[in-house]
Design a protein around this motif. Structure first.
Motif, PDB file in Angstrom:
ATOM      1  N   GLU A 164       0.815  -1.213   0.000  1.00  0.00           N
ATOM      2  CA  GLU A 164       0.000   0.000   0.000  1.00  0.00           C
ATOM      3  C   GLU A 164       0.852   1.268   0.000  1.00  0.00           C
ATOM      4  OE1 GLU A 164      -3.202  -0.154  -0.384  1.00  0.00           O
ATOM      5  OE2 GLU A 164      -3.143  -2.338  -0.340  1.00  0.00           O
ATOM      6  N   ASN A 165       2.174   1.135   0.007  1.00  0.00           N
ATOM      7  CA  ASN A 165       3.029   2.322   0.004  1.00  0.00           C
ATOM      8  C   ASN A 165       2.770   3.134  -1.262  1.00  0.00           C
ATOM      9  OD1 ASN A 165       5.748   3.820  -0.619  1.00  0.00           O
ATOM     10  ND2 ASN A 165       5.790   3.318   1.547  1.00  0.00           N
ATOM     11  N   PRO A 166       2.488   4.428  -1.135  1.00  0.00           N
ATOM     12  CA  PRO A 166       2.089   5.220  -2.308  1.00  0.00           C
ATOM     13  C   PRO A 166       3.207   5.524  -3.293  1.00  0.00           C
ATOM     14  CG  PRO A 166       2.273   6.635  -0.389  1.00  0.00           C
ATOM     15  CD  PRO A 166       2.441   5.225   0.107  1.00  0.00           C
ATOM     16  N   ASP A 167       4.459   5.387  -2.863  1.00  0.00           N
ATOM     17  CA  ASP A 167       5.568   5.708  -3.766  1.00  0.00           C
ATOM     18  C   ASP A 167       6.094   4.439  -4.424  1.00  0.00           C
ATOM     19  OD1 ASP A 167       7.628   7.798  -4.668  1.00  0.00           O
ATOM     20  OD2 ASP A 167       8.860   6.157  -3.919  1.00  0.00           O
ATOM     21  N   VAL A 168       5.957   4.338  -5.727  1.00  0.00           N
ATOM     22  CA  VAL A 168       6.333   3.122  -6.447  1.00  0.00           C
ATOM     23  C   VAL A 168       7.833   2.869  -6.371  1.00  0.00           C
ATOM     24  CG1 VAL A 168       6.296   1.945  -8.684  1.00  0.00           C
ATOM     25  CG2 VAL A 168       4.348   3.320  -7.980  1.00  0.00           C
ATOM     26  N   ASP A 169       8.643   3.925  -6.435  1.00  0.00           N
ATOM     27  CA  ASP A 169      10.098   3.744  -6.360  1.00  0.00           C
ATOM     28  C   ASP A 169      10.499   3.118  -5.025  1.00  0.00           C
ATOM     29  OD1 ASP A 169      10.628   4.662  -8.862  1.00  0.00           O
ATOM     30  OD2 ASP A 169      11.314   6.653  -8.259  1.00  0.00           O
ATOM     31  N   THR A 170       9.926   3.636  -3.935  1.00  0.00           N
ATOM     32  CA  THR A 170      10.230   3.090  -2.608  1.00  0.00           C
ATOM     33  C   THR A 170       9.765   1.642  -2.510  1.00  0.00           C
ATOM     34  OG1 THR A 170      10.057   5.277  -1.590  1.00  0.00           O
ATOM     35  CG2 THR A 170       9.845   3.377  -0.135  1.00  0.00           C
TER      36      THR A 170
END
Length: 405
Positions: A318-324
């Motif tokens: 669910e993390n909103p940042d795809v890179d992270t």
């Protein structure tokens, strides 16, 4: 050296969500066999499914999958029919027109998809998005890779970016029969060199976390929270933990808040079914021992209450940042290839015995992850197992022959 990227700008974030999220590695094939869940409380069925797109070798059957199958979490609104399994490994059979990560046919890969995605990994070939696929080096077994992404990746996200775990930090980790807590223990001990007090729900899992390097392990016995509180109190002495990392739920953070530094400590939940509104009322019933005078001062009491109101919940997917999100799994794979971490497989079942695997988890027999050999439809075991048995018999025969000679 492992890299941990920070959150990107809003503009970059929008680009990722609008661009990459919808792309997929895909191939339309003829019929394939899958484990399909159609009705809560009913056995899972093996059915023929069409239009699936990436070959799957192994799929982790997690306790989260089993909880969904029980029908107890209707708030998730899982669309039926539903194919469980959000961690799996295999090989790419064909690639769509968009290929931002430069995959090739035949690449060994690991996949992690959404818990609520109706197209999971318990299928001979599966549809997957490019953003959810990572290459796996030849040195890492596909079996083991299938049990690593979610647990280790979520723990890495938490330890590296949010609580900044360091050597000799004291951390309390609750570990159920599945792999989330066990993965956190593995990472905290093996990579961060932290001191872990592990809380387990069975004696067998308690033995396992000690083997994984936990400083102290404590078992919850028959939901005896008074005894658990006393055991944790004895283990902690006058020390306070930097973090409580809860992978179990059941309101345990209400009990464990007393053992966290009231000024700098954090309460973290990685329970996929964590509900912030329900949490405040889920207080386990137990007789709290009398606190020391310094622990009863208004500032300390307010600090505890504030921590409970501000529990931080993390879920890597669910993390909103795809890179992270992608970096956490990339680093997890790198750490495994360097031998810094390991996945733990409690037992492997052939696809033909999927219902047995579900019952194995429900009965809390597993310690770690349960793995499904998706390509195996042989109830008596797969070719690999038969080969091992044959070698074992051959070795026994040779040993007997030598003893006679």
């Amino acid at each position: 050296m492992l890299s941990h990227k920070t959150i990107s700008t809003v503009g970059k974030l929008a680009e990722h969500w609008c661009g990459r999220k919808g792309t997929a590695i895909w191939i339309i094939r003829s019929a394939h066999r899958a484990a399909v869940f159609r009705e809560p409380g009913k056995p899972i069925a093996l059915e023929t499914v069409k239009k699936v797109r990436v070959k799957v070798h192994y799929c982790s059957l997690n306790s989260t999958d089993v909880k969904i199958l029980s029908g107890k979490h209707k708030e998730l609104n899982i669309p039926l029919p539903f194919i469980p399994g959000h961690e799996f490994s295999g090989e790419i059979v064909e690639i769509g027109k968009e290929n931002p990560h430069f995959f090739n046919r035949g690449d060994r890969v690991v996949v992690m998809n959404d818990l609520q995605d109706p197209n999971g990994g318990l299928i001979s070939e599966a549809v997957v998005k490019n953003r959810d696929v990572w290459p796996v080096p030849q040195s890492v077994p596909l079996k083991e890779m299938a049990v690593l992404p979610y647990g280790h990746g979520t723990a890495l996200l938490t330890f590296a970016l949010h609580c900044h775990l360091k050597e000799n930090d004291l951390i309390i980790i609750t570990a159920g029969p599945a792999g989330m807590g066990l993965a956190a223990i593995d990472l905290a001990v093996s990579v961060y060199k932290a001191k872990v007090i592990a809380i387990c729900d069975t004696e067998s899992s308690s033995d396992l976390v000690r083997a994984k390097g936990a400083h102290i392990s404590i078992s919850i016995r028959k939901n005896n929270f008074k005894k658990l509180y006393k055991d944790v109190q004895d283990a902690m002495g006058d020390k306070k933990a930097k973090v409580v990392y809860d992978a179990v739920g059941k309101g345990l953070l209400h009990l464990l808040v007393d053992f966290v530094n009231p000024e700098t400590g954090q309460l973290i939940s990685v329970d996929p079914f964590y509900n912030a509104e329900k949490f405040l009322t889920e207080v386990p019933e137990f007789d709290r021992p009398k606190r020391k005078e310094k622990e009863n001062n208004p500032d300390t009491v307010d600090a505890r209450a504030n921590m409970l109101k501000n529990v931080r919940h993390f879920d890597l997917y669910e993390n909103p940042d795809v890179d992270t999100y992608r970096q956490m799994i990339t680093d997890t794979i790198e750490m495994r290839s360097e031998g810094m971490i390991t996945g733990h497989i409690s037992k492997m079942f052939p696809m033909a015995k999927i219902q047995d695997a579900i019952e194995f988890i429900q009965q809390k027999q597993c310690t770690g992850k349960v793995l499904i050999d998706v390509q195996c439809m042989d109830e008596d075991g797969c070719a690999e197992d038969k080969e091992k048995k044959a070698k074992s018999k051959s070795s026994d025969g040779d040993a007997k022959k030598k003893s006679k000679d």
